[in-house]
Motif scaffolding. Structure first.
Motif, PDB file in Angstrom:
ATOM      1  N   TYR A 122       0.819  -1.210   0.000  1.00  0.00           N
ATOM      2  CA  TYR A 122       0.000   0.000   0.000  1.00  0.00           C
ATOM      3  C   TYR A 122       0.855   1.263   0.000  1.00  0.00           C
ATOM      4  CZ  TYR A 122      -4.165  -2.788   0.188  1.00  0.00           C
ATOM      5  OH  TYR A 122      -5.162  -3.649  -0.148  1.00  0.00           O
ATOM      6  N   SER A 128       1.819   1.557  -3.579  1.00  0.00           N
ATOM      7  CA  SER A 128       0.651   1.914  -4.376  1.00  0.00           C
ATOM      8  C   SER A 128       0.361   3.409  -4.252  1.00  0.00           C
ATOM      9  CB  SER A 128      -0.557   1.106  -3.927  1.00  0.00           C
ATOM     10  OG  SER A 128      -1.734   1.594  -4.532  1.00  0.00           O
ATOM     11  N   ARG A 129       0.446   3.912  -3.025  1.00  0.00           N
ATOM     12  CA  ARG A 129       0.214   5.336  -2.793  1.00  0.00           C
ATOM     13  C   ARG A 129       1.301   6.183  -3.448  1.00  0.00           C
ATOM     14  NH1 ARG A 129      -2.704   8.128   0.635  1.00  0.00           N
ATOM     15  NH2 ARG A 129      -4.238   7.082   1.950  1.00  0.00           N
ATOM     16  N   ARG A 130       2.537   5.746  -3.237  1.00  0.00           N
ATOM     17  CA  ARG A 130       3.652   6.557  -3.698  1.00  0.00           C
ATOM     18  C   ARG A 130       3.703   6.657  -5.233  1.00  0.00           C
ATOM     19  NH1 ARG A 130       6.625   8.515  -6.312  1.00  0.00           N
ATOM     20  NH2 ARG A 130       8.817   9.118  -6.122  1.00  0.00           N
ATOM     21  N   PHE A 131       3.474   5.529  -5.899  1.00  0.00           N
ATOM     22  CA  PHE A 131       3.591   5.523  -7.359  1.00  0.00           C
ATOM     23  C   PHE A 131       2.233   5.444  -8.065  1.00  0.00           C
ATOM     24  CE2 PHE A 131       7.583   3.728  -5.722  1.00  0.00           C
ATOM     25  CZ  PHE A 131       8.489   4.658  -6.252  1.00  0.00           C
ATOM     26  N   LEU A 132       1.176   5.508  -7.256  1.00  0.00           N
ATOM     27  CA  LEU A 132      -0.191   5.351  -7.798  1.00  0.00           C
ATOM     28  C   LEU A 132      -0.291   4.100  -8.679  1.00  0.00           C
ATOM     29  CD1 LEU A 132      -1.020   9.116  -8.476  1.00  0.00           C
ATOM     30  CD2 LEU A 132      -1.699   7.707  -6.530  1.00  0.00           C
ATOM     31  N   LEU A 133       0.182   3.002  -8.102  1.00  0.00           N
ATOM     32  CA  LEU A 133       0.152   1.702  -8.786  1.00  0.00           C
ATOM     33  C   LEU A 133      -1.095   0.932  -8.361  1.00  0.00           C
ATOM     34  CD1 LEU A 133       3.807   0.436  -8.102  1.00  0.00           C
ATOM     35  CD2 LEU A 133       2.929   1.389 -10.241  1.00  0.00           C
TER      36      LEU A 133
END
Lengths: 454, 516
Positions: A352, A355-360
């Motif tokens: 997560y 996911s947040r950092r790279f908007l993955l």
């Protein structure tokens, strides 16, 4: 009167009627008298042997095992054209009496073999798979191939059809209830069946036809012998080297070592010290998993042991979540613009964070069925070129054409490693070599895990 | 039930003892409830941290987690976000794909694009992105269904259930076998009735257990415990497969309280016929103790639980009593089958006179007479018939026959002439000395005593009393003379000696000579 064979709650029940044939019955494979219910009983998985023995002995019998729900033969056909090794594998399985395990590397089309087997047998079939993703994938695949409604046990649905796909967990819960409905059972990733609870699935089903599929049959704990007993021996095997370059893409491995920041280093050392001090003060040595288990047990009523365990966990978290790993991933993503990338890490929280950092797009065990299906579909269709995940994609899920994998904080388990590798070993259209990055923290226990693997 | 890792057991002495909690943990239970109540409106992360804090303060973190996991089921969590998180994610990931996010600047551009697309502030995207993940959800409401004491009870039950997860077999004695057997069947388990040193025990396992021990039925055993604990008296022993080591778990009345709170004390009756009979029989004073839920009787591989048993008060003897009160052919057939195969005990069956057998569905074996009462008799049981309600007198008559048999046998143990040492002694005491019922001594000869009412008295004692009696004495004086010789039944003695009492008003009376 004939001996009556019925399926009852995960067992085969034999009723002798008024006749006394106890000595005949007791000599049958697996059969025991049951003082609780009267009559005799055998484990369901011995059904095929049992029927053979009865026929050989010329005993009159009446078979009511599948009568209740089995129904007529299914008229199934498949359009797949099998590759040569797939045909060989299927033939070997047929020769073994439609029982046994086929071992093939990930990406070599095990699903296709199973579909051909289901069509050839033409009887009600249960397919057992380890994850929700595989459940979705098999359901879609079978529907497309056979154009019949496909049943589903798992992911919040319990719908039975002549061909049904189930998770191992649902199959474990339902086996003794639905066993009489399926004459053929396929275990995808059959090595899971070695787990003590999951064995029950194969034990409690009477299905005479059985097929196991796996990329790694042998288990260090020897449980594959149990699988051979329940599903059949390994009837066919092909190594990854036999296929690489031919049917599979070749791949390279790159290793990136990152350093902890001074703050992380400090936090890591402090936590590690607390843990080591405790071990020293109690003369406890951690040589094996069972030693560690002892420590966990002790933590139940010893606050200091608990503190030590929590410290160990903190140390591991620091190591797993090192900021430098996020930076390393940034560099990989930057370098591979335009490539198709899957990022793995065992740590949900790290998934997560990334996911947040790279908007993955992220998939973990927390991800709901609809969203997970949607993300995978979008990845397959090319709407997404990147995805980050925590282990759930480990096995067999069809993710076509990813050519870069990044493994952060690998756990060092042999199986997981091969199967993660397998994820990107898909034949690429342009024949380009796939690439696997391994990102590990420097000078920590984690590095030793990675080197052990070599 | 708790997650297995929250199980607290001691393996002291090779056993398997759930660590039940008592009132001393009440403050901790209260704080756990308070922690949930105090975090309504806050993020789950905060609640979890507070529970973790409580774990640190307590000696036993598993206990705190156990409380928390029970309370958690009563808590309502909700997602609070400016835009639905799934939508926020989809749009953000799509924009990120278009931008190709690696650096922070790229991320920020993708986020702004997504915000613009959704017509919101970039911060709203940030807040919504994973607002539906568990740690980010809010505790919307919490109502504890339990007081701290009730939470302890609930915890103890859950703990015992969790201990049963690894059970391979359970053995149960219960004062309510009927409920037990039906619960066993409902849960898909099998049982076998065996006589053990502690009594009749139900051995419970699952179908596949015949071929080797399995923990597969652990959760069914855990569910069964709720029914077991509803009986007034029960005990349960379980074989636990503790990572390969076999251990014994023992539970009994009082260890855990059934989930509904109060144990069900009164046995329930199948039909009004039975309830009615019990009330009327108990009103009579017979030398039989009526038991409403007797132990199960084995019938081949199953059990039959008769409606009543009569225990004879002067001997270890029991007559079972079954009321056949239903009319469906399958019920009658099943009952007759049971009666044919039940273990060898004394069994009295009350048969409804209107009860016929269905010649269509019954096999030859069963319909020799075509009449239920005769069929029961043919299976070697005593029968009384009834219509409407069972006549107590009929049952008492049958019991009397048993009594007379006993009395005869008891009388053989008493000599024909009985000479007690005492000057005055009651028949009851004489019978007790021989260990027989009174009826067994009543008919004997007492050469040195006279039978006065229910008491034996030496003639010398009677004459001595006679000398002290004067007509006109008050009743109180007379009674004290008699009591000084150990005689309490004044009227029997006085009548033997030719006196009577002339009653005066309510309290007193005077001694008078009886007219010849």
């Amino acid at each position: 009167m004939a001996i009556e064979l019925r399926y009852r709650d995960g067992t085969i029940h034999l009723a002798d009627g008024e006749d006394d044939r106890s000595s005949d019955l007791e000599s049958l494979p697996g059969v025991e008298p049951d003082p609780r219910s009267g009559g005799y009983r055998a484990p369901a998985y011995r059904y095929a042997d049992l029927r053979d023995a009865i026929e050989k002995g010329g005993l009159p019998y009446e078979e009511r095992v599948f009568d209740a729900r089995g129904g007529d033969s299914l008229d199934l056909a498949t359009d797949y054209r099998l590759r040569e090794y797939q045909t060989d594998a299927l033939d070997a399985w047929e020769d073994a009496g439609r029982r046994g395990v086929i071992e093939l590397p990930t990406g070599s089309g095990k699903t296709v073999i199973a579909i051909a087997a289901i069509a050839a047998v033409g009887r009600p079939t249960l397919v057992v798979v380890p994850t929700i993703d595989l459940l979705n994938q098999w359901e879609r695949e079978l529907e497309r191939e056979f154009s019949v409604p496909i049943g589903r046990f798992g992911g919040g649905e319990q719908r039975r059809e002549p061909i049904t796909v189930s998770t191992y967990d649902s199959a474990y819960l339902r086996a003794d209830d639905v066993g009489d409905a399926f004459e053929f059972v396929v275990f995808d990733e059959v090595h899971h069946l070695g787990g003590e609870g999951y064995r029950d699935i194969a034990r409690l089903l009477p299905a005479p036809y059985r097929l196991g599929l796996t990329a790694t049959f042998e288990r260090p704990d020897g449980a594959h012998e149990v699988i051979a007993d329940l599903v059949g021996d390994r009837v066919y095997r092909l190594d990854i080297d036999d296929l690489a370059g031919d049917h599979l893409a070749a791949y390279d491995i790159k290793r990136i070592e990152v350093e902890l920041t001074p703050e992380e280093r400090q936090e890591y050392e402090t936590a590690q010290e607390t843990f080591v001090d405790y071990l020293k003060s109690t003369n406890l040595q951690l040589r094996s998993g069972s030693d560690y288990q002892k420590l966990v047990l002790r933590s139940g009523n010893d606050p200091r042991a608990r503190e030590a365990l929590l410290a160990k966990q903190r140390a591991r978290n620091v190591m797993m979540n090192a900021d430098a790993k996020v930076d390393a991933l940034e560099r990989v993503l930057d370098r591979h613009r335009g490539d198709r990338i899957i990022v793995f890490t065992a740590h949900t929280e790290l998934v997560y964070r990334l996911s947040r950092r790279f908007l993955l797009p992220a998939i973990t065990s927390e991800t709901g069925a609809t969203e997970r299906r949607q993300i995978l579909e979008r990845f397959r269709d090319g709407d997404y070129s990147r995805v980050v995940t925590a282990n759930v994609l480990d096995e067999g899920v069809d993710v076509p054409d990813a050519n870069v994998a990044v493994v952060l904080s690998g756990s060092g388990s042999e199986r997981e490693f091969t199967q993660r590798l397998g994820r990107i070993l898909r034949p690429k259209d342009d024949g380009g070599r796939a690439l696997l990055y391994e990102v590990v923290s420097d000078e920590t226990a984690e590095e030793r895990v990675a080197s052990r693997r070599r | 039930m708790l997650r297995k890792e929250l199980l607290r057991v001691s393996r002291a002495g090779g056993g398997y003892h759930p660590q039940f909690v008592g009132r001393e943990e009440r403050p901790l239970a209260a704080r756990a409830i308070g922690t949930y109540q105090g975090h309504v409106g806050e993020r789950r992360e905060r609640l979890d941290a507070a529970i973790e804090e409580l774990e640190r303060e307590s000696d036993d973190f598993k206990l705190v987690r156990g409380f928390a996991s029970l309370l958690d089921r009563e808590a309502v969590f909700e997602t609070r976000a400016p835009i639905p998180p799934e939508r926020a994610r989809r749009v953000a990931f799509e924009r990120a794909e278009a931008v190709g996010v690696a650096t922070e600047q790229e991320r920020s551009r993708a986020r702004s694009d997504a915000a613009e697309r959704l017509g919101v502030d970039p911060d709203d995207i940030e807040q919504s992105l994973y607002a539906d993940r568990e740690p980010n959800q809010y505790l919307a409401s919490f109502e504890s269904p339990w007081s701290p004491d009730e939470l302890l009870d609930r915890y103890n039950l859950s703990l015992a259930q969790t201990a049963l997860f690894d059970a391979t077999e359970v053995r149960i004695e219960s004062s309510d076998p009927r409920r037990l057997v039906s619960a066993v069947k409902r849960l898909g388990l099998l049982y076998e009735l065996r006589n053990t040193e502690v009594g009749r025990t139900l051995f419970v396992t699952g179908p596949d257990a015949l071929f080797g021990r399995t923990r597969r039925y652990g959760t069914a055993f855990a569910r069964l415990l709720a029914s077991v604990a509803s009986a007034e008296e029960w005990s349960l022993r379980a074989t636990i497969d503790d990572r390969g080591t076999e251990r014994e778990l023992k539970l009994e009345t009082g260890d855990v309280v059934p989930p509904t709170g109060e144990p069900i004390a009164e046995p329930t009756y199948d039909s009004g016929v039975e309830a009615d009979f019990a009330a009327r029989f108990e009103a009579l004073d017979r030398p039989w103790q009526l038991r409403r839920e007797p132990e199960p009787l084995s019938v081949n591989t199953s059990v039959m639980i008769p409606d009543f048993a009569f225990d004879y008060e002067h001997a270890d003897f029991r007559v079972f009593f079954e009321v056949m009160g239903f009319w469906t052919p399958s019920y009658v057939e099943k009952k007759l089958d049971q009666l044919a195969n039940v273990e060898d005990v004394q069994l009295l069956v009350a048969v409804d006179e209107t009860l016929g057998l269905d010649p269509e569905s019954s096999t030859e074996r069963r319909t020799e007479t075509g009449e239920a009462a005769a069929e029961v008799k043919a299976r070697d049981h005593r029968v009384v018939t009834y219509s409407g309600s069972v006549r107590v007198k009929d049952v008492v008559d049958v019991l009397r026959e048993y009594e007379s048999g006993f009395i005869e046998r008891e009388a053989e143990r008493v000599p024909e002439e009985v000479v007690p040492d005492a000057d005055v002694i009651s028949l009851v005491e004489v019978a007790a000395e021989f260990g027989v019922s009174v009826a067994a001594v009543e008919e004997k000869a007492f050469p040195e005593h006279r039978v006065v009412g229910r008491t034996l008295v030496r003639p010398a004692v009677l004459s001595e009393i006679d000398e002290n009696l004067e007509p006109g004495q008050s009743l109180a004086d007379v009674e004290s003379i008699l009591e000084s010789r150990g005689l309490s039944d004044a009227s029997a003695v006085l009548s033997t000696l030719g006196y009577r009492i002339e009653w005066e008003g309510l309290g007193g009376g005077r001694l008078r000579r009886r007219k010849k």
